[in-house]
Scaffold this motif. Sequence first.
Motif, PDB file in Angstrom:
ATOM      1  N   TYR A 130      11.834  -0.611   6.045  1.00  0.00           N
ATOM      2  CA  TYR A 130      12.572  -1.000   4.844  1.00  0.00           C
ATOM      3  C   TYR A 130      13.205   0.228   4.201  1.00  0.00           C
ATOM      4  N   SER A 131      14.343   0.005   3.567  1.00  0.00           N
ATOM      5  CA  SER A 131      14.934   1.028   2.700  1.00  0.00           C
ATOM      6  C   SER A 131      15.563   0.312   1.518  1.00  0.00           C
ATOM      7  N   THR A 132      15.578   0.957   0.377  1.00  0.00           N
ATOM      8  CA  THR A 132      16.122   0.348  -0.835  1.00  0.00           C
ATOM      9  C   THR A 132      17.332   1.134  -1.309  1.00  0.00           C
ATOM     10  N   PRO A 140      14.223   5.578   4.784  1.00  0.00           N
ATOM     11  CA  PRO A 140      13.547   4.426   5.398  1.00  0.00           C
ATOM     12  C   PRO A 140      12.037   4.613   5.394  1.00  0.00           C
ATOM     13  N   LYS A 141      11.317   3.502   5.144  1.00  0.00           N
ATOM     14  CA  LYS A 141       9.857   3.525   5.150  1.00  0.00           C
ATOM     15  C   LYS A 141       9.355   2.483   6.143  1.00  0.00           C
ATOM     16  N   ALA A 142       8.520   2.922   7.061  1.00  0.00           N
ATOM     17  CA  ALA A 142       7.980   2.023   8.074  1.00  0.00           C
ATOM     18  C   ALA A 142       6.837   1.216   7.480  1.00  0.00           C
ATOM     19  N   ALA A 143       7.009  -0.109   7.412  1.00  0.00           N
ATOM     20  CA  ALA A 143       5.944  -0.989   6.916  1.00  0.00           C
ATOM     21  C   ALA A 143       5.001  -1.388   8.040  1.00  0.00           C
ATOM     22  N   LEU A 144       5.534  -1.497   9.264  1.00  0.00           N
ATOM     23  CA  LEU A 144       4.723  -1.800  10.442  1.00  0.00           C
ATOM     24  C   LEU A 144       5.158  -0.902  11.582  1.00  0.00           C
ATOM     25  N   ARG A 145       4.174  -0.475  12.391  1.00  0.00           N
ATOM     26  CA  ARG A 145       4.467   0.429  13.497  1.00  0.00           C
ATOM     27  C   ARG A 145       3.770  -0.066  14.772  1.00  0.00           C
ATOM     28  N   ASP A 146       4.510  -0.669  15.673  1.00  0.00           N
ATOM     29  CA  ASP A 146       4.009  -1.009  17.005  1.00  0.00           C
ATOM     30  C   ASP A 146       2.724  -1.840  16.946  1.00  0.00           C
ATOM     31  N   VAL A 147       2.779  -2.954  16.216  1.00  0.00           N
ATOM     32  CA  VAL A 147       1.603  -3.818  16.033  1.00  0.00           C
ATOM     33  C   VAL A 147       1.638  -4.979  17.023  1.00  0.00           C
ATOM     34  N   SER A 148       0.517  -5.220  17.702  1.00  0.00           N
ATOM     35  CA  SER A 148       0.374  -6.359  18.608  1.00  0.00           C
ATOM     36  C   SER A 148      -0.840  -7.179  18.189  1.00  0.00           C
ATOM     37  N   LEU A 149      -0.701  -8.503  18.276  1.00  0.00           N
ATOM     38  CA  LEU A 149      -1.741  -9.402  17.772  1.00  0.00           C
ATOM     39  C   LEU A 149      -1.583 -10.770  18.418  1.00  0.00           C
ATOM     40  N   ASP A 150      -2.710 -11.388  18.794  1.00  0.00           N
ATOM     41  CA  ASP A 150      -2.730 -12.770  19.279  1.00  0.00           C
ATOM     42  C   ASP A 150      -3.620 -13.603  18.374  1.00  0.00           C
ATOM     43  N   ILE A 151      -3.174 -14.827  18.069  1.00  0.00           N
ATOM     44  CA  ILE A 151      -3.983 -15.775  17.311  1.00  0.00           C
ATOM     45  C   ILE A 151      -4.176 -17.005  18.183  1.00  0.00           C
TER      46      ILE A 151
END
Length: 268
Positions: A14-16, A25-36
């Motif tokens: 995100y950037s404002t 720019p600010k990274a809110a998520l970095r290379d996240v993997s997830l299964d539900i």
Amino acid sequence: MSPILSARSVSKVYSTTSLVGKSAPKAALRDVSLDIAAGESIALLGRSGSGKSTLGRLLLGFERPDAGSVAFEGSDLRGLSGEAYRTYRRSVQIVFQDSIGATNPRHTVGRIIAEPLRHLTTLDADARERRVRSLLMQVGLAPDDARKLPTQMSGGQLQRVCIARAIAPAPKLLVLDEAVSNLDLVLQMQMIALLRELQSTLKMAVLFITHDLRLVRLFCSRVIVLAEGRIQEDAAVGRGLELRSAEGRLLQAAILPARPVHRSLEPA
């Protein structure tokens, strides 16, 4: 069998923009993997700014990742359209923290709960009315509450209305975004008991986004700890849950006792 929802190497930046220009720019998520998987109860645990709400928005399709992908039952969300998209919207529902802001004050409780039934099912008006009455009883409210306005309900009752609306189309996954954080301790315990019963009855998976490890222990079978946009830990929840990551230990140390602990002021 494919997981209900999966994230693969998702990142979000995100950037404002203000009067003085565009922020870095600010990274809110970095290379996240997830299964539900079907029937799972997963806690997404983290402090404010950890990225947990951003990940929730990506899983719900409210935003798109800048990198990576999110899939529903093996199909990338970006490729869903028509009936496939309706199935996804019907199968994944959310309950927000702010029940007042999530309901239209001019609509009756019955109309609020029936909203997803109108848009996501083929039920006619009579069938929708019967379904609303059944849902109200399922969440511990009275059928006659359908005639009330949100302003006539307490905070705990209104959150039950939001839960009834979310489970109306029989979802496979219910996302709870800090859904009990605004309630006092007694109401929190009542709501957790209700959610446990609903999950058991409806056989749905639950993603519980929270910062409160106490509630995780009461409700979830698995906990994922987020910090600075990365997954720090993915652990099973047991009676003697001891988180191993540095962030997990900080969250564990921050738990306050349910009641004040009395300590004598007398010198030892």
